[in-house]
Design a protein around this motif. Structure first.
Motif, PDB file in Angstrom:
ATOM      1  N   LEU A 138     -12.606 -50.144  45.002  1.00  0.00           N
ATOM      2  CA  LEU A 138     -11.756 -51.346  45.098  1.00  0.00           C
ATOM      3  C   LEU A 138     -12.247 -52.159  43.911  1.00  0.00           C
ATOM      4  O   LEU A 138     -13.235 -52.281  43.432  1.00  0.00           O
ATOM      5  N   ASP A 139     -11.155 -52.482  43.262  1.00  0.00           N
ATOM      6  CA  ASP A 139     -11.725 -53.270  42.151  1.00  0.00           C
ATOM      7  C   ASP A 139     -10.306 -54.318  42.581  1.00  0.00           C
ATOM      8  O   ASP A 139      -8.941 -54.278  42.357  1.00  0.00           O
ATOM      9  N   ARG A 140     -10.668 -55.618  42.091  1.00  0.00           N
ATOM     10  CA  ARG A 140     -10.108 -56.866  42.196  1.00  0.00           C
ATOM     11  C   ARG A 140      -8.759 -56.915  40.600  1.00  0.00           C
ATOM     12  O   ARG A 140      -7.565 -57.364  41.462  1.00  0.00           O
ATOM     13  N   ALA A 188     -23.663 -47.954  29.750  1.00  0.00           N
ATOM     14  CA  ALA A 188     -22.123 -47.191  30.099  1.00  0.00           C
ATOM     15  C   ALA A 188     -22.975 -45.991  29.551  1.00  0.00           C
ATOM     16  O   ALA A 188     -23.168 -44.832  30.256  1.00  0.00           O
ATOM     17  N   SER A 189     -24.624 -45.552  29.352  1.00  0.00           N
ATOM     18  CA  SER A 189     -24.949 -45.053  29.094  1.00  0.00           C
ATOM     19  C   SER A 189     -25.676 -43.960  29.971  1.00  0.00           C
ATOM     20  O   SER A 189     -25.966 -43.059  29.816  1.00  0.00           O
ATOM     21  N   SER A 190     -26.264 -44.655  31.007  1.00  0.00           N
ATOM     22  CA  SER A 190     -26.883 -43.943  32.137  1.00  0.00           C
ATOM     23  C   SER A 190     -25.782 -44.290  32.898  1.00  0.00           C
ATOM     24  O   SER A 190     -26.402 -43.706  34.675  1.00  0.00           O
ATOM     25  N   ALA A 237     -16.689 -55.506  31.133  1.00  0.00           N
ATOM     26  CA  ALA A 237     -17.589 -54.995  30.088  1.00  0.00           C
ATOM     27  C   ALA A 237     -17.054 -53.084  29.836  1.00  0.00           C
ATOM     28  O   ALA A 237     -17.114 -52.758  28.974  1.00  0.00           O
ATOM     29  N   SER A 238     -16.544 -52.014  30.878  1.00  0.00           N
ATOM     30  CA  SER A 238     -16.292 -50.982  30.000  1.00  0.00           C
ATOM     31  C   SER A 238     -15.776 -50.616  29.605  1.00  0.00           C
ATOM     32  O   SER A 238     -15.517 -49.632  29.203  1.00  0.00           O
ATOM     33  N   VAL A 239     -14.569 -51.908  29.144  1.00  0.00           N
ATOM     34  CA  VAL A 239     -13.277 -51.507  28.233  1.00  0.00           C
ATOM     35  C   VAL A 239     -13.376 -51.901  27.014  1.00  0.00           C
ATOM     36  O   VAL A 239     -12.975 -51.668  26.085  1.00  0.00           O
ATOM     37  N   GLY A 266     -18.045 -48.028  23.334  1.00  0.00           N
ATOM     38  CA  GLY A 266     -17.506 -46.767  23.482  1.00  0.00           C
ATOM     39  C   GLY A 266     -19.119 -45.359  22.537  1.00  0.00           C
ATOM     40  O   GLY A 266     -18.655 -44.148  23.156  1.00  0.00           O
ATOM     41  N   LEU A 267     -19.931 -46.535  22.810  1.00  0.00           N
ATOM     42  CA  LEU A 267     -21.404 -45.298  22.545  1.00  0.00           C
ATOM     43  C   LEU A 267     -21.625 -44.811  23.523  1.00  0.00           C
ATOM     44  O   LEU A 267     -23.020 -46.199  24.072  1.00  0.00           O
ATOM     45  N   ILE A 268     -22.166 -43.548  23.571  1.00  0.00           N
ATOM     46  CA  ILE A 268     -22.864 -42.604  24.748  1.00  0.00           C
ATOM     47  C   ILE A 268     -24.399 -42.722  23.923  1.00  0.00           C
ATOM     48  O   ILE A 268     -24.362 -41.544  23.089  1.00  0.00           O
TER      49      ILE A 268
HETATM   50  C1  LIG Z   1     -18.894 -55.836  24.087  1.00  0.00           C
HETATM   51  C2  LIG Z   1     -19.535 -54.466  24.773  1.00  0.00           C
HETATM   52  C3  LIG Z   1     -20.263 -53.321  24.302  1.00  0.00           C
HETATM   53  C4  LIG Z   1     -20.994 -52.318  25.331  1.00  0.00           C
HETATM   54  N1  LIG Z   1     -21.155 -51.453  23.875  1.00  0.00           N
HETATM   55  C5  LIG Z   1     -21.802 -50.015  25.024  1.00  0.00           C
HETATM   56  C6  LIG Z   1     -21.761 -49.314  24.916  1.00  0.00           C
HETATM   57  O1  LIG Z   1     -21.779 -48.589  23.136  1.00  0.00           O
HETATM   58  N2  LIG Z   1     -22.907 -48.354  25.026  1.00  0.00           N
HETATM   59  C7  LIG Z   1     -22.855 -48.104  26.467  1.00  0.00           C
HETATM   60  O2  LIG Z   1     -23.637 -48.139  27.100  1.00  0.00           O
HETATM   61  N3  LIG Z   1     -22.934 -49.963  26.812  1.00  0.00           N
HETATM   62  C8  LIG Z   1     -22.328 -50.301  26.234  1.00  0.00           C
HETATM   63  N4  LIG Z   1     -21.969 -51.647  26.896  1.00  0.00           N
HETATM   64  C9  LIG Z   1     -22.930 -51.818  27.801  1.00  0.00           C
HETATM   65  C10 LIG Z   1     -21.678 -51.270  29.338  1.00  0.00           C
HETATM   66  O3  LIG Z   1     -20.749 -51.927  28.823  1.00  0.00           O
HETATM   67  C11 LIG Z   1     -21.614 -51.893  30.594  1.00  0.00           C
HETATM   68  O4  LIG Z   1     -23.527 -51.628  30.983  1.00  0.00           O
HETATM   69  C12 LIG Z   1     -20.929 -51.732  31.317  1.00  0.00           C
HETATM   70  O5  LIG Z   1     -19.561 -51.016  31.676  1.00  0.00           O
HETATM   71  C13 LIG Z   1     -20.952 -52.519  32.742  1.00  0.00           C
HETATM   72  O6  LIG Z   1     -20.536 -51.187  33.759  1.00  0.00           O
HETATM   73  P1  LIG Z   1     -20.144 -52.380  34.957  1.00  0.00           P
HETATM   74  O7  LIG Z   1     -18.789 -51.022  35.818  1.00  0.00           O
HETATM   75  O8  LIG Z   1     -21.008 -52.386  35.933  1.00  0.00           O
HETATM   76  O9  LIG Z   1     -19.173 -53.480  34.739  1.00  0.00           O
HETATM   77  P2  LIG Z   1     -17.618 -53.460  34.790  1.00  0.00           P
HETATM   78  O10 LIG Z   1     -16.909 -52.907  33.624  1.00  0.00           O
HETATM   79  O11 LIG Z   1     -17.288 -55.204  34.709  1.00  0.00           O
HETATM   80  O12 LIG Z   1     -16.870 -53.558  35.782  1.00  0.00           O
HETATM   81  C14 LIG Z   1     -16.859 -53.611  37.373  1.00  0.00           C
HETATM   82  C15 LIG Z   1     -16.335 -53.942  37.852  1.00  0.00           C
HETATM   83  O13 LIG Z   1     -16.114 -55.143  39.379  1.00  0.00           O
HETATM   84  C16 LIG Z   1     -14.924 -55.919  39.809  1.00  0.00           C
HETATM   85  N5  LIG Z   1     -15.407 -55.829  40.715  1.00  0.00           N
HETATM   86  C17 LIG Z   1     -16.397 -57.372  40.533  1.00  0.00           C
HETATM   87  N6  LIG Z   1     -16.478 -58.107  41.207  1.00  0.00           N
HETATM   88  C18 LIG Z   1     -15.680 -57.143  42.233  1.00  0.00           C
HETATM   89  C19 LIG Z   1     -15.167 -57.682  43.513  1.00  0.00           C
HETATM   90  N7  LIG Z   1     -15.666 -58.546  44.646  1.00  0.00           N
HETATM   91  N8  LIG Z   1     -14.147 -56.821  44.236  1.00  0.00           N
HETATM   92  C20 LIG Z   1     -13.546 -56.360  43.708  1.00  0.00           C
HETATM   93  N9  LIG Z   1     -14.405 -55.801  42.411  1.00  0.00           N
HETATM   94  C21 LIG Z   1     -14.847 -56.639  41.905  1.00  0.00           C
HETATM   95  C22 LIG Z   1     -14.377 -55.679  38.437  1.00  0.00           C
HETATM   96  O14 LIG Z   1     -13.419 -56.249  38.042  1.00  0.00           O
HETATM   97  C23 LIG Z   1     -14.479 -54.964  37.183  1.00  0.00           C
HETATM   98  O15 LIG Z   1     -13.279 -53.470  36.825  1.00  0.00           O
HETATM   99  C24 LIG Z   1     -21.405 -53.215  26.165  1.00  0.00           C
HETATM  100  C25 LIG Z   1     -20.718 -53.767  26.874  1.00  0.00           C
HETATM  101  C26 LIG Z   1     -20.402 -54.901  26.314  1.00  0.00           C
HETATM  102  C27 LIG Z   1     -19.438 -56.509  26.381  1.00  0.00           C
END
Ligand SMILES: Cc1cc2nc3c(=O)[nH]c(=O)nc-3n(C[C@H](O)[C@H](O)[C@H](O)COP(=O)(O)OP(=O)(O)OC[C@H]3O[C@@H](n4cnc5c(N)ncnc54)[C@H](O)[C@@H]3O)c2cc1C
Length: 376
Positions: A33-35, A357-359, A42-44, A48-50
């Protein structure tokens, strides 16, 4: 409430997808489920380096190793191109070379090599600035995050029968029922992977963990005399930043020198990270400003710090900045991962660093094993 699921995953970022995969591989019926209409957190926005090198020794390093394995497998099945492999951490100063050389000789550095000046230039003829050597880590993978996320989601849907409900905000996670903006959904268990929104769900509990947020600047640039990088590139600043290097001999001397020579880079948390896309352009990051409510602005002065460091390695600044963006992520100075269990059937999982994203995939396996038993 028509369908009933074994697991509801809140969040369609990489952590949510990783948990969905682990549960689906164990035969569970999963809904994500995503809003938002598609992943746009953050993930897009990430580089993108793992990564493997640079994670803290022990649990985090093992997670990164395991995740890297799963990333490689997922990329193959989901049709995600691996843009390049490996990471060069370039020592611009002798003070950075010493810890990198020590790292290559350590257990966490197994598979890594340290190259002295001449060999380093032979490996990377693109490096024009003065360098004292480089650490080459072969394990890193680079994916184009913006296209990788939707591909992985589609693959989960097609190959693993994972259901996706986009534009569906979760307002509460109860016992067997997930309350959403589109009505309730029945699920026996729930994993919340809401990224840096740790206020909407279980906010009181997460506030007690000390989580905050960080904002980073990112740029996509292009040099006119295009070149192909054999892998991703980082610099001295990474040696100070990455937890895996923190305890190595010589880091204090490097810190002293960087404090004297690059105080602004340290103040704005600049850590040069360069990776290349298939069209030859470079994704260049990143800064780190810690703030519970990061502002949306991208001052040129911070971009300049990143571009200056890039110029130190490649001899000049790129002529073209093709795009800029900021990203925010959950951050904790003490804990790279926060896992909470509000009740027996619910977990909240937050990756709290710029390397989350790496873990992700190892975390997915751990959480699902904890909820459903080893087989997922
Ligand atoms: C600029 C930048 C560069 C980075 N580079 C790297 C890298 O090279 N390598 C690496 O390993 N990591 C990198 N990171 C870190 C990595 O991107 C994050 O640790 C990781 O993407 C987190 O993933 P996530 O799914 O927890 O969060 P997100 O990708 O933010 O996803 C969370 C999702 O939850 C949804 N959501 C939140 N609350 C609700 C709700 N109540 N109801 C429904 N949906 C909800 C949001 O809409 C969102 O889609 C980087 C981060 C940034 C910002």
């Amino acid at each position: 409430m028509s369908d009933r699921f074994d697991l509801a995953v809140v969040g369609g970022g990489i952590l949510g997808l990783a948990h969905a995969l682990a549960a689906a591989r164990g035969g569970r019926r999963v809904v994500v489920l995503d809003r938002e209409a598609r992943a746009c957190g953050a993930s897009v926005r990430m580089s993108g380096l793992i990564t493997v090198a640079g994670h803290a020794p022990g649990v985090q390093w093992r997670r990164a190793k395991r995740s890297r394995e799963i990333w490689a497998d997922v990329c193959q099945h989901a049709g995600v191109r691996i843009e390049h492999e490996g990471l060069a951490i370039v020592a611009r100063r002798a003070e950075a070379a010493a810890p990198l050389e020590a790292f290559a000789a350590s257990e966490a550095g197994s598979g890594c090599n340290f190259y002295r000046i001449e060999d380093a230039h032979a490996l990377f003829p693109q490096f024009k600035g003065d360098i004292a050597g480089l650490l080459w880590s072969p394990d890193e993978l680079r994916v184009e995050a913006k296209s990788a996320l939707p591909k992985i989601a589609h693959w989960l849907e097609d190959a693993h029968d994972v259901a996706f409900r986009w534009e569906t905000a979760v307002t509460a996670v109860g016992d067997g029922v997930i309350e959403t903006s589109r009505g309730p959904i029945a699920a026996d268990a729930a994993v919340v992977c809401a990224g840096d929104d740790f206020r909407t769900l279980f906010g009181e509990r997460l506030a007690a963990t000390g989580l905050t947020r960080a904002k980073s600047h990112m740029l996509r640039v292009r040099y006119d005399d295009g070149f192909e990088l054999p892998g991703a590139v980082a610099s001295d600043l990474a040696v100070l930043r990455l937890p895996g290097f923190a305890e190595l001999d010589g880091v204090d001397a490097l810190r002293e020198r960087l404090e004297a020579e690059q105080p602004d880079h340290l103040q704005y948390g600049v850590n040069l990270l360069v990776s290349q896309s298939s069209d030859g352009s470079l994704i260049v990051g990143m800064s780190r400003q810690v703030d519970p409510s990061p502002d949306p602005f991208q001052p040129q002065a911070i971009d300049d710090l990143i571009l200056d460091e890039l110029a130190q390695i490649f001899g000049k600044r790129p002529k073209h900045v093709l795009s800029r963006w900021t990203g925010t992520y959950a951050y904790s100075p003490e804990r790279p991962v926060v896992v909470e269990a509000p009740n027996e059937r619910t977990r909240v999982v937050v990756a709290a660093s710029a390397a989350g994203a790496s873990s992700a995939f190892a975390l997915g396996e751990e959480t699902i094993a904890g909820l459903f038993g080893k087989a997922g």
